[in-house]
Motif scaffolding. Structure first.
Motif, mmCIF file in Angstrom:
data_model
loop_
_atom_site.group_PDB
_atom_site.id
_atom_site.type_symbol
_atom_site.label_atom_id
_atom_site.label_comp_id
_atom_site.label_asym_id
_atom_site.label_seq_id
_atom_site.Cartn_x
_atom_site.Cartn_y
_atom_site.Cartn_z
ATOM 1 N N LEU A 276 0.830 -1.205 0.000
ATOM 2 C CA LEU A 276 0.000 0.000 0.000
ATOM 3 C C LEU A 276 0.865 1.256 0.000
ATOM 4 O O LEU A 276 0.574 2.232 -0.716
ATOM 5 N N ALA A 277 1.915 1.244 0.795
ATOM 6 C CA ALA A 277 2.796 2.403 0.885
ATOM 7 C C ALA A 277 3.481 2.702 -0.449
ATOM 8 O O ALA A 277 3.663 3.867 -0.821
ATOM 9 N N GLN A 278 3.841 1.664 -1.166
ATOM 10 C CA GLN A 278 4.514 1.862 -2.458
ATOM 11 C C GLN A 278 3.599 2.521 -3.492
ATOM 12 O O GLN A 278 4.071 3.158 -4.432
ATOM 13 N N GLN A 279 2.281 2.378 -3.314
ATOM 14 C CA GLN A 279 1.330 2.950 -4.258
ATOM 15 C C GLN A 279 0.891 4.363 -3.863
ATOM 16 O O GLN A 279 0.159 5.011 -4.590
ATOM 17 N N MET A 280 1.337 4.835 -2.715
ATOM 18 C CA MET A 280 0.893 6.129 -2.204
ATOM 19 C C MET A 280 1.729 7.279 -2.734
ATOM 20 O O MET A 280 2.899 7.097 -3.100
ATOM 21 N N GLY A 281 1.111 8.452 -2.759
ATOM 22 C CA GLY A 281 1.838 9.661 -3.092
ATOM 23 C C GLY A 281 2.714 10.096 -1.937
ATOM 24 O O GLY A 281 2.566 9.602 -0.805
ATOM 25 N N PRO A 282 3.612 11.043 -2.161
ATOM 26 C CA PRO A 282 4.576 11.426 -1.122
ATOM 27 C C PRO A 282 3.940 12.032 0.121
ATOM 28 O O PRO A 282 4.535 11.979 1.200
ATOM 29 N N ASP A 283 2.735 12.594 0.015
ATOM 30 C CA ASP A 283 2.103 13.245 1.157
ATOM 31 C C ASP A 283 1.023 12.384 1.809
ATOM 32 O O ASP A 283 0.337 12.843 2.724
ATOM 33 N N GLU A 284 0.867 11.141 1.379
ATOM 34 C CA GLU A 284 -0.144 10.270 1.961
ATOM 35 C C GLU A 284 0.462 9.438 3.077
ATOM 36 O O GLU A 284 1.659 9.111 3.059
ATOM 37 N N ILE A 285 -0.381 9.083 4.046
ATOM 38 C CA ILE A 285 0.097 8.295 5.181
ATOM 39 C C ILE A 285 -0.772 7.053 5.383
ATOM 40 O O ILE A 285 -1.952 7.039 5.021
ATOM 41 N N LEU A 286 -0.155 6.029 5.947
ATOM 42 C CA LEU A 286 -0.866 4.818 6.342
ATOM 43 C C LEU A 286 -1.421 5.003 7.743
ATOM 44 O O LEU A 286 -0.755 5.567 8.616
ATOM 45 N N LEU A 287 -2.643 4.548 7.959
ATOM 46 C CA LEU A 287 -3.279 4.623 9.270
ATOM 47 C C LEU A 287 -3.660 3.224 9.719
ATOM 48 O O LEU A 287 -4.014 2.377 8.903
ATOM 49 N N GLU A 288 -3.583 3.013 11.005
ATOM 50 C CA GLU A 288 -3.866 1.691 11.546
ATOM 51 C C GLU A 288 -5.172 1.705 12.339
ATOM 52 O O GLU A 288 -5.516 2.696 12.979
ATOM 53 N N GLY A 289 -5.906 0.580 12.243
ATOM 54 C CA GLY A 289 -7.120 0.441 13.024
ATOM 55 C C GLY A 289 -8.373 0.942 12.337
ATOM 56 O O GLY A 289 -9.398 1.142 12.994
ATOM 57 N N TYR A 290 -8.312 1.134 11.008
ATOM 58 C CA TYR A 290 -9.467 1.637 10.264
ATOM 59 C C TYR A 290 -9.851 0.648 9.167
ATOM 60 O O TYR A 290 -8.990 0.199 8.401
ATOM 61 N N ALA A 291 -11.160 0.339 9.105
ATOM 62 C CA ALA A 291 -11.635 -0.623 8.108
ATOM 63 C C ALA A 291 -11.428 -0.109 6.695
ATOM 64 O O ALA A 291 -11.283 -0.896 5.754
ATOM 65 N N GLU A 292 -11.401 1.220 6.546
ATOM 66 C CA GLU A 292 -11.219 1.811 5.218
ATOM 67 C C GLU A 292 -9.811 1.599 4.674
ATOM 68 O O GLU A 292 -9.562 1.790 3.482
ATOM 69 N N MET A 293 -8.878 1.208 5.537
ATOM 70 C CA MET A 293 -7.489 1.029 5.125
ATOM 71 C C MET A 293 -6.932 -0.253 5.744
ATOM 72 O O MET A 293 -6.122 -0.212 6.672
ATOM 73 N N PRO A 294 -7.349 -1.407 5.238
ATOM 74 C CA PRO A 294 -6.867 -2.673 5.818
ATOM 75 C C PRO A 294 -5.388 -2.899 5.510
ATOM 76 O O PRO A 294 -4.993 -2.961 4.341
ATOM 77 N N THR A 295 -4.585 -3.004 6.534
ATOM 78 C CA THR A 295 -3.144 -3.203 6.360
ATOM 79 C C THR A 295 -2.714 -4.628 6.699
ATOM 80 O O THR A 295 -1.629 -5.036 6.309
ATOM 81 N N TYR A 296 -3.541 -5.342 7.453
ATOM 82 C CA TYR A 296 -3.246 -6.714 7.875
ATOM 83 C C TYR A 296 -1.925 -6.812 8.640
ATOM 84 O O TYR A 296 -1.226 -7.818 8.577
ATOM 85 N N ARG A 297 -1.591 -5.736 9.348
ATOM 86 C CA ARG A 297 -0.438 -5.802 10.241
ATOM 87 C C ARG A 297 -0.794 -6.643 11.469
ATOM 88 O O ARG A 297 -1.966 -6.825 11.801
ATOM 89 N N THR A 298 0.219 -7.104 12.153
ATOM 90 C CA THR A 298 0.014 -7.820 13.406
ATOM 91 C C THR A 298 -0.039 -6.790 14.528
ATOM 92 O O THR A 298 0.976 -6.165 14.856
ATOM 93 N N LEU A 299 -1.217 -6.595 15.106
ATOM 94 C CA LEU A 299 -1.413 -5.577 16.131
ATOM 95 C C LEU A 299 -1.143 -6.153 17.519
ATOM 96 O O LEU A 299 -1.692 -7.192 17.888
ATOM 97 N N MET A 300 -0.312 -5.454 18.280
ATOM 98 C CA MET A 300 -0.009 -5.929 19.627
ATOM 99 C C MET A 300 -1.265 -5.942 20.500
ATOM 100 O O MET A 300 -1.379 -6.752 21.427
ATOM 101 N N ALA A 301 -2.223 -5.060 20.197
ATOM 102 C CA ALA A 301 -3.458 -5.005 20.984
ATOM 103 C C ALA A 301 -4.181 -6.341 21.002
ATOM 104 O O ALA A 301 -4.853 -6.685 21.983
ATOM 105 N N TYR A 302 -4.035 -7.131 19.921
ATOM 106 C CA TYR A 302 -4.730 -8.409 19.812
ATOM 107 C C TYR A 302 -3.860 -9.596 20.227
ATOM 108 O O TYR A 302 -4.280 -10.742 20.109
ATOM 109 N N LEU A 303 -2.653 -9.307 20.683
ATOM 110 C CA LEU A 303 -1.770 -10.372 21.134
ATOM 111 C C LEU A 303 -1.779 -10.512 22.649
ATOM 112 O O LEU A 303 -1.042 -11.323 23.202
#
Length: 383
Positions: A276-303
């Motif tokens: 996702l980051a590779q497809q973003m423009g220079p001023d865009e950011i990744l956000l975590e915890g939002y259904a609109e932007m699924p990143t499928y990272r491993t969240l410590m909150a769920y561990l």
């Protein structure tokens, strides 16, 4: 003849005026300055003077200075700091290491203050720093904070902190409302977190001293931590480490109080997020915890293991960290790791900080089974 004629034509009045002007000019040059003006200037400088040579550069050091035998004022002492002797170890208490607790604050919660007063780390080794926006709500928070400080700092000696600094932001907050739902809307995240980065950096660069070993970032709505928070986190001797932040709430299904994950900014990266980051423009950011932007990272909150027999000292590596309760060795900040108020590898604020720390050679870690709790306004009376 020319000279005699010139003198004869000169009026006696002219000569008298010239003599008076000459005398007045000489009196002006030779007379001392006005004593009243000098006294006023000296008093003003003394009233504004600092008591310690390590004062802000805008404050003249005049108070309590010694005089030499010849009556001249002695210069302020030169203070040496041997930074190579400064430590940040797994046993900060035994080594007398100083901790700086920093909090960006918009609303003041008495539960927050009561919690830091309960910290068992020696308060004479703890300095506090706050940054508050110049808004109506910020003014109210400042007044409440100052009242709490006055009570603690005039109370029992063991409760008093080494120092307390309050800064007021020199820029306006990006959103007016501080309600939880409004603050966490996805459309507000970029401007909100960039503003938070500016506030954190202003607070850090102003308060970090040469004797600081650790910096503990603690959000203003963290109202419940173990009293041994500092010792427990520092015991792992990690450059950057964060606990798991939860929130208490009333579980209607269980008909009792329960806990739920609150901070989703502590994670291990994923291939999906990197793509996702590779497809973003220079001023865009990744956000975590939002259904609109699924990143499928491993969240410590769920561990987290919420069982009574859980291993609280378990530590895992992380690629991103949250700032609700973040312990950082001061050398990491001194080496240049700050909170980017701009997209840094498509991340800002605390997640961008973790990325910047890694670029400087510092790894980040998390404690999934060690909990701190954030205030839940709807269940505040139950805390």
């Amino acid at each position: 003849m020319a000279v005699t004629r010139s003198i004869r034509r000169t009026s006696p009045i002219t000569l008298v005026l010239a003599a008076v002007l000459s005398f007045g000019f000489l009196f002006f040059l030779l007379s001392p300055s006005s004593s009243s003006a000098t006294a006023t200037s000296t008093k003003s400088r003394q009233d504004d003077a600092a008591d310690h040579p390590l004062s802000p550069p805008t404050k003249p050091f005049l108070k309590n200075q010694e005089y030499r035998s010849n009556g001249q004022r002695a210069p302020p002492p030169v203070v040496h700091y041997h930074m190579n002797n400064l430590t940040s170890t797994a046993d900060p208490l035994a080594n007398g290491e100083r901790v700086l607790i920093l909090t960006p604050l918009v609303r003041f919660y008495q539960e927050y203050w009561d919690n830091i007063v309960r910290l068992s780390y020696p308060h004479e080794l703890i300095s506090l720093g706050f940054i508050i926006p110049k808004t109506k709500e910020g003014n109210a928070a400042t007044s409440a904070l100052q009242a709490a400080i006055a009570t603690t700092q005039s109370g029992p000696i063991d409760d008093r902190f080494a120092s307390v600094s309050i800064l007021r932001q020199d820029f306006d907050p990006p959103i007016d409302s501080q309600d939880e739902k409004e603050r966490h809307k996805i459309e507000n995240q970029k401007i909100r977190r960039e503003s938070m980065s500016r506030a954190r950096n202003s607070l850090l660069f102003t308060t970090l001293g040469p004797s600081t070993s650790w910096v503990l970032w603690l959000d203003a709505d963290i109202v419940e931590t173990p009293p041994t928070l500092i010792q427990d986190m520092a015991s792992h001797n990690k450059a950057v480490i964060v606990p798991n932040c939860f929130q208490r709430y009333y579980n209607n299904d269980k008909k009792k109080m329960d806990v739920r994950p609150y901070d989703y900014n502590s994670w291990r990266d994923s291939d999906t997020a990197q793509a996702l980051a590779q497809q973003m423009g220079p001023d865009e950011i990744l956000l975590e915890g939002y259904a609109e932007m699924p990143t499928y990272r491993t969240l410590m909150a769920y561990l987290a293991d919420t069982g009574e027999e859980r291993k609280q000292n378990k530590v895992i590596p992380l690629d991103g960290v949250g700032g609700t309760a973040l312990l950082v060795k001061a050398e990491v900040h001194r080496d240049g790791a700050m909170f980017p108020p701009f997209p840094f590898y498509h991340m800002v604020e605390t997640e961008g900080f973790a990325k910047m720390a890694r670029r400087l050679g510092y790894e980040s870690f998390g404690m999934p089974n060690y909990f701190v709790c954030s205030l839940n306004a709807s269940t505040r009376s139950d805390l």
